[in-house]
Scaffold this active site. Structure first.
Site, PDB file in Angstrom:
ATOM      1  N   SER A 137       0.846  -1.180   0.000  1.00 53.12           N
ATOM      2  CA  SER A 137       0.000   0.000   0.000  1.00 53.12           C
ATOM      3  C   SER A 137       0.889   1.240   0.000  1.00 53.12           C
ATOM      4  CB  SER A 137      -0.949  -0.027   1.201  1.00 53.12           C
ATOM      5  OG  SER A 137      -2.006   0.875   0.985  1.00 53.12           O
ATOM      6  N   GLU A 138       0.397   2.310  -0.662  1.00 49.42           N
ATOM      7  CA  GLU A 138       1.267   3.429  -1.028  1.00 49.42           C
ATOM      8  C   GLU A 138       1.923   4.145   0.142  1.00 49.42           C
ATOM      9  OE1 GLU A 138      -1.721   2.482  -2.298  1.00 49.42           O
ATOM     10  OE2 GLU A 138      -2.466   4.183  -3.427  1.00 49.42           O
ATOM     11  N   LEU A 139       1.280   4.162   1.296  1.00 43.31           N
ATOM     12  CA  LEU A 139       1.839   4.939   2.404  1.00 43.31           C
ATOM     13  C   LEU A 139       3.124   4.334   2.942  1.00 43.31           C
ATOM     14  CD1 LEU A 139      -0.329   4.453   5.613  1.00 43.31           C
ATOM     15  CD2 LEU A 139      -0.403   2.940   3.671  1.00 43.31           C
ATOM     16  N   SER A 164       8.304   3.923  -1.151  1.00 44.62           N
ATOM     17  CA  SER A 164       7.141   3.167  -1.609  1.00 44.62           C
ATOM     18  C   SER A 164       6.916   3.384  -3.106  1.00 44.62           C
ATOM     19  CB  SER A 164       5.922   3.624  -0.809  1.00 44.62           C
ATOM     20  OG  SER A 164       4.762   3.003  -1.268  1.00 44.62           O
TER      21      SER A 164
END
Lengths: 264, 223
Positions: B50-52, B93
């Site tokens: 996930s991007e975070l 990320s």
């Protein structure tokens, strides 16, 4: 003849600042500010945002992955918790938009993600009282990282063929169009970390989001932390952000302070 | 004449996840794509990203007493901390995403067209959009799957000849999974591969803005 003194009465390096109000006192009108975190009470520099709101700086250019929800619905960012357990001391950048302090947003999430979700910054935009530059999150993050790393600009393959590339140089590398993106340096970076020492060394808890990305990408980086520990307690291999990227550290209150107006 | 039942989101997600392989690094967007996290084949090691800045997490946790507020995916949803999980910064990320280290991204969509273009970030009537991580994900992932309802709530087409909404990313979509079928985009055409029970190709064409090419072996969805 006066000789330099060898003995010292206190530590040479001490970046710990006593209050949030002191930490943000010199943010001027018109400043460009990085706001760290990722829209969660558990990774956002809430008390620094509240201190900026009290301090009154306006005409800000705010660089933030999201422009926030504002006071009324900030708790929607912890919908997984029953309402009574949601943190009451979460102040997102929507508070500053609500107070009319933001002239420009540089962001990935400018508006509510549904037709019926309208947040303060979106209202300012619709009223023509603010402007916005919307970027994909990867280009936003890399433009900030570049500022920290002293890179003036870089070519990324993300953006050509979309509105993001409009007005920017596009150049082919290996037959793939790339767009030139420039570094996003700020006057201040407000970040949230878990632990710090007096050198400003930081460790984070959970995903490090834009906090690690922004630390060092501004003339002055201010870290809001849960805890300050003695120098040496953070092991060298454990430190995420070297203290040279951080100018000020301020520790969160042990009990939540739920009004942004309370001096702290 | 009422239309046949559309596929349940859980089934739509299972259509996507049935093709995942051990070791695949997969990013799931918020909304419908997130359903995939809950129907992953339990015998496979899929690394969810996930991007975070979180890689290698497990299913979304619905019981808040079991949740750790520091183990979250986008949308602030608590997820299971699997052994081997990693946290990173946002810039790292996206280095992972842009650098080609992601096998699959599953994104929601407002419009997808026959040239593989994706629009999923700006609603009509809003003063600006929410690009989020989608432009990088759609570019960087080896395979971009769009998981969405076949039409909008008020019946507008979402699979179209040419996107009219601002593009999130050009030429990126390989597969569209909707509540009425599975389509691959091949050579500038939307090829109908699988159909939901009760939905024949003609009926699907009737709610599709692009001309469908019907695959020779078109068949009812299998899981």
């Amino acid at each position: 003849m006066v000789r330099p003194q060898r003995g010292r009465s206190g530590p040479l390096i001490n970046k710990i600042v006593a209050t949030f109000d002191d930490a943000v006192a010199d943010i001027a009108d018109g400043a460009t500010v990085h706001f760290g975190g990722f829209a969660s009470p558990f990774n956002s520099p809430s008390y620094l945002v509240a201190a900026v709101a009290r301090q009154g700086a306006t005409d800000l250019t705010a660089i933030s992955t999201s422009m926030g929800r504002g006071l009324a619905s900030a708790d929607q960012q912890s919908r997984w918790l029953p309402p009574e357990l949601r943190p009451r001391d979460f102040f997102d950048i929507g508070l500053l938009a609500e107070l009319g302090r933001i002239r420009k947003g540089i962001t990935s999430f400018a508006v509510g993600a549904r037709h019926d979700w309208v947040y303060p910054f979106e209202e300012r935009l619709a009223a023509g009282e603010a402007e916005v530059e919307v970027l994909g999150q990867g280009s936003l993050a890399e433009r900030i990282r570049a500022a920290r790393a002293g890179i003036a600009a870089f070519y990324t393959p993300v953006g050509p063929g979309t509105d993001v590339a409009r007005g920017k140089e596009v150049r082919d590398f290996d037959g793939v169009p790339h767009v030139l993106e420039t570094a996003l340096k700020a006057d201040f970076a407000l970040v949230r970390a878990y632990k710090a020492d007096r050198y400003g060394n930081l460790i984070f808890r959970g995903a490090r989001t834009f906090n690690e990305t922004m630390a060092g990408a501004a003339a002055v980086t201010i870290a809001e932390v849960d805890e300050v520990v003695d120098l040496g307690e953070l092991r060298p291999e454990q430190i995420h952000t070297p203290g040279v990227y951080v100018q000020r550290v301020v520790v969160r209150p042990s009990q939540p302070v739920t009004s942004w107006g309370t001096a702290l | 004449m009422s239309e046949p039942e559309r596929l349940h989101p859980t089934v739509m997600a299972m259509i996507v996840t049935r093709d995942f392989r051990d070791g695949d690094v997969v990013n799931l967007g918020v909304g419908l794509p997130l359903e995939c996290a809950n129907v992953l084949p339990p015998d496979r090691e899929i690394l969810l990203h996930s991007e975070l800045g979180i890689l290698g997490f497990g299913p979304v946790i619905t019981d808040h007493t079991q949740a750790d507020p520091y183990v979250m995916m986008v949308g602030n949803l608590p997820v299971t901390a699997n052994p081997g999980m990693v946290f990173t910064s946002h810039d790292e990320s996206f280095a992972l995403i842009r650098g080609g280290h992601l096998d699959v991204t599953v994104l929601g969509g407002l419009q997808v067209d026959q040239e593989c273009n994706l629009a999923n970030t700006q609603f009509e009537g809003k003063p600006a959009g929410n690009l989020g991580g989608a432009p990088d994900l759609a570019y960087g992932a080896k395979r971009t799957i769009v998981l969405m309802h076949h039409t909008t709530n008020d019946g507008q087409f979402k699979v179209v000849e040419r996107c009219t909404l601002p593009l999130t990313a050009p030429r990126c979509v390989s597969r569209i999974v909707t509540d009425v079928g599975v389509m691959d985009i091949e050579g500038g055409a939307v090829v109908l591969k699988e159909t939901a029970p009760g939905w024949d190709p003609e009926r699907i064409q009737g709610i599709t803005g692009a001309r469908l090419v019907i695959a020779d072996d078109v068949h009812e969805v299998t899981l």
